[in-house]
Scaffold this motif. Sequence first.
Motif, PDB file in Angstrom:
ATOM      1  N   LEU A  86       1.896 -23.852   4.341  1.00 36.44           N
ATOM      2  CA  LEU A  86       3.042 -23.487   3.509  1.00 36.44           C
ATOM      3  C   LEU A  86       3.481 -22.039   3.664  1.00 36.44           C
ATOM      4  CD1 LEU A  86       2.375 -25.350   0.139  1.00 36.44           C
ATOM      5  CD2 LEU A  86       3.711 -26.081   2.104  1.00 36.44           C
ATOM      6  N   GLY A  87       2.865 -21.318   4.587  1.00 29.41           N
ATOM      7  CA  GLY A  87       3.316 -19.963   4.846  1.00 29.41           C
ATOM      8  C   GLY A  87       2.891 -18.932   3.824  1.00 29.41           C
ATOM      9  N   TYR A  88       1.858 -19.218   3.035  1.00 24.20           N
ATOM     10  CA  TYR A  88       1.351 -18.224   2.093  1.00 24.20           C
ATOM     11  C   TYR A  88       0.834 -17.009   2.856  1.00 24.20           C
ATOM     12  CZ  TYR A  88       1.292 -20.764  -2.401  1.00 24.20           C
ATOM     13  OH  TYR A  88       1.636 -21.378  -3.574  1.00 24.20           O
ATOM     14  N   ASP A  89       1.073 -15.817   2.317  1.00 26.93           N
ATOM     15  CA  ASP A  89       0.433 -14.637   2.878  1.00 26.93           C
ATOM     16  C   ASP A  89      -0.773 -14.288   2.006  1.00 26.93           C
ATOM     17  OD1 ASP A  89       1.434 -13.394   0.610  1.00 26.93           O
ATOM     18  OD2 ASP A  89       3.065 -12.389   1.671  1.00 26.93           O
ATOM     19  N   ASP A  90      -1.487 -13.219   2.374  1.00 26.79           N
ATOM     20  CA  ASP A  90      -2.718 -12.874   1.663  1.00 26.79           C
ATOM     21  C   ASP A  90      -2.464 -12.569   0.197  1.00 26.79           C
ATOM     22  OD1 ASP A  90      -4.179 -13.236   3.956  1.00 26.79           O
ATOM     23  OD2 ASP A  90      -4.171 -11.116   4.528  1.00 26.79           O
ATOM     24  N   GLN A  91      -1.336 -11.899  -0.094  1.00 28.30           N
ATOM     25  CA  GLN A  91      -1.039 -11.541  -1.480  1.00 28.30           C
ATOM     26  C   GLN A  91      -0.813 -12.784  -2.339  1.00 28.30           C
ATOM     27  OE1 GLN A  91       2.177  -8.758  -2.137  1.00 28.30           O
ATOM     28  NE2 GLN A  91       2.432  -9.399  -4.263  1.00 28.30           N
ATOM     29  N   HIS A  92       0.042 -13.704  -1.851  1.00 28.48           N
ATOM     30  CA  HIS A  92       0.322 -14.911  -2.618  1.00 28.48           C
ATOM     31  C   HIS A  92      -0.924 -15.781  -2.755  1.00 28.48           C
ATOM     32  CE1 HIS A  92       4.673 -14.139  -1.533  1.00 28.48           C
ATOM     33  NE2 HIS A  92       4.688 -14.245  -2.842  1.00 28.48           N
ATOM     34  N   ILE A 302      21.337 -26.428   6.985  1.00 33.06           N
ATOM     35  CA  ILE A 302      21.837 -26.160   8.332  1.00 33.06           C
ATOM     36  C   ILE A 302      21.541 -27.324   9.281  1.00 33.06           C
ATOM     37  CG2 ILE A 302      21.703 -23.663   8.070  1.00 33.06           C
ATOM     38  CD1 ILE A 302      19.078 -23.676   9.573  1.00 33.06           C
ATOM     39  N   GLY A 303      21.126 -28.461   8.709  1.00 33.10           N
ATOM     40  CA  GLY A 303      20.984 -29.663   9.512  1.00 33.10           C
ATOM     41  C   GLY A 303      19.753 -29.720  10.372  1.00 33.10           C
ATOM     42  N   VAL A 304      18.710 -28.975  10.006  1.00 28.51           N
ATOM     43  CA  VAL A 304      17.463 -28.981  10.770  1.00 28.51           C
ATOM     44  C   VAL A 304      16.373 -29.587   9.899  1.00 28.51           C
ATOM     45  CG1 VAL A 304      15.751 -27.564  11.944  1.00 28.51           C
ATOM     46  CG2 VAL A 304      18.167 -26.932  12.026  1.00 28.51           C
ATOM     47  N   THR A 305      15.533 -30.424  10.470  1.00 27.59           N
ATOM     48  CA  THR A 305      14.449 -31.027   9.707  1.00 27.59           C
ATOM     49  C   THR A 305      13.132 -30.353  10.053  1.00 27.59           C
ATOM     50  OG1 THR A 305      14.076 -32.692  11.418  1.00 27.59           O
ATOM     51  CG2 THR A 305      15.583 -33.257   9.620  1.00 27.59           C
ATOM     52  N   THR A 306      12.212 -30.395   9.127  1.00 32.97           N
ATOM     53  CA  THR A 306      10.889 -29.824   9.353  1.00 32.97           C
ATOM     54  C   THR A 306       9.857 -30.678   8.641  1.00 32.97           C
ATOM     55  OG1 THR A 306       9.457 -27.909   9.038  1.00 32.97           O
ATOM     56  CG2 THR A 306      11.155 -28.255   7.390  1.00 32.97           C
ATOM     57  N   GLN A 307       8.678 -30.791   9.210  1.00 33.56           N
ATOM     58  CA  GLN A 307       7.626 -31.592   8.599  1.00 33.56           C
ATOM     59  C   GLN A 307       6.892 -30.807   7.521  1.00 33.56           C
ATOM     60  OE1 GLN A 307       5.197 -32.928  11.837  1.00 33.56           O
ATOM     61  NE2 GLN A 307       6.543 -34.623  12.327  1.00 33.56           N
ATOM     62  N   ASN A 308       6.746 -29.513   7.743  1.00 32.12           N
ATOM     63  CA  ASN A 308       6.027 -28.706   6.764  1.00 32.12           C
ATOM     64  C   ASN A 308       6.990 -28.216   5.699  1.00 32.12           C
ATOM     65  OD1 ASN A 308       3.745 -29.060   8.183  1.00 32.12           O
ATOM     66  ND2 ASN A 308       3.578 -26.989   8.981  1.00 32.12           N
ATOM     67  N   VAL A 309       6.766 -28.615   4.459  1.00 30.47           N
ATOM     68  CA  VAL A 309       7.644 -28.252   3.352  1.00 30.47           C
ATOM     69  C   VAL A 309       7.093 -27.011   2.674  1.00 30.47           C
ATOM     70  CG1 VAL A 309       8.635 -29.001   1.170  1.00 30.47           C
ATOM     71  CG2 VAL A 309       8.277 -30.658   3.004  1.00 30.47           C
ATOM     72  N   ALA A 310       7.923 -25.991   2.541  1.00 35.19           N
ATOM     73  CA  ALA A 310       7.480 -24.731   1.953  1.00 35.19           C
ATOM     74  C   ALA A 310       7.897 -24.646   0.497  1.00 35.19           C
ATOM     75  CB  ALA A 310       8.083 -23.567   2.722  1.00 35.19           C
ATOM     76  N   SER A 311       7.040 -24.064  -0.314  1.00 35.38           N
ATOM     77  CA  SER A 311       7.297 -24.005  -1.747  1.00 35.38           C
ATOM     78  C   SER A 311       8.398 -23.025  -2.083  1.00 35.38           C
ATOM     79  CB  SER A 311       6.017 -23.572  -2.472  1.00 35.38           C
ATOM     80  OG  SER A 311       6.275 -23.276  -3.811  1.00 35.38           O
TER      81      SER A 311
END
Length: 350
Positions: A86-92, A302-311
């Motif tokens: 989900l793209g969390y960084d160290d702080q989050h 923008i019409g792009v799909t992704t499998q990983n959903v970010a919060s």
Amino acid sequence: MCIRDSLHHDHFGGVDALQLKYGPGIPVYKSAVNPSTFATITAIQKHQQLHLLVDNHQPRFNSHNPATKLQQAEVAQQLNWLTTELGYDDQHLGEVTANFKYMWEAYLFYTALETGAMPWQELRHGTEITVPDGSATLRCMLTPGHSQDHCCFMLLEDNALLSGDTVLGHGTTVVFDMYDYMQSLDQLVCARPALLLPGHGPHSSDPMALLHRLIRHRRERELQVWRFLVENHSHSSAWQPRLTAVDVAARLYASARSPLQLRRASQNCYKILVGLYKEGHVEAECTAEPEVLFRESAFQKIGVTTQNVASQKIGVLQTEEVVWRAIVSDPSVMQTMDARSNMLGLRAKL
């Protein structure tokens, strides 16, 4: 009736108590939310680790029982996969124990609406709600930007705008999606309210002036970001110079001395750049995995799909992993930005 303008904890709290005291059966008016709002909870459930943060359906950690530094570190270590999924960084990641309480309460509230435990009346753009005696009518306006599900309301009898968190009575609000936010401000201008009643701060008897000041403030910063990209644009096909949101922030926010100040400035520039990207005014290249560039709703726009959903809660602000450049070869883009500059009375040509 209960009317809620967003799923932020300070805007939906108390509904349970109202139902217990005056219900059951009090209708709850609330807009729908995208499933990506609960991506963190969904992912933790999938990994069968909800017990780390929830005990007997209640958050394990709260203001009365905060996590110790050791507990924070232990939970963060076991949930370290959030950085890749989900793209969390160290702080989050380190703040999960403190922030999860708000995510969980919002999740339980919205689940109660979806399952019928509370009588949900879904708000849509243009929905009108009239009190039983007919003395007041609210018209809903969907105004995403501060949050994905945010709504404002017009009190039709008084031409008064209930602006929630989109427009505050003082200062500026936190913005998660700058593109949506600017469109929402334009929508509020078109409503031409005579009075503004914000969710926080004093009312304004001159809402049009306030709205125009907010728009000008945001557009001026946007133009500063755009100009910096134009000035540093390379006419070669290579991505040189490789400007990240951190690079832009270091130039435009000279007063950002501490790492925390620079981080916040970088996140603000990132949101501006995402807005320019959605408008088709800049190009972006991600140096990490493509799915961490924007959260799901941004991809859908923008019409792009992704499998990983970010919060949406964290926004996936990987500011150092995306490089940007202005699209200067398209005359229509340059004309649009020139017109925006002229409208603000700034330098005629970018």
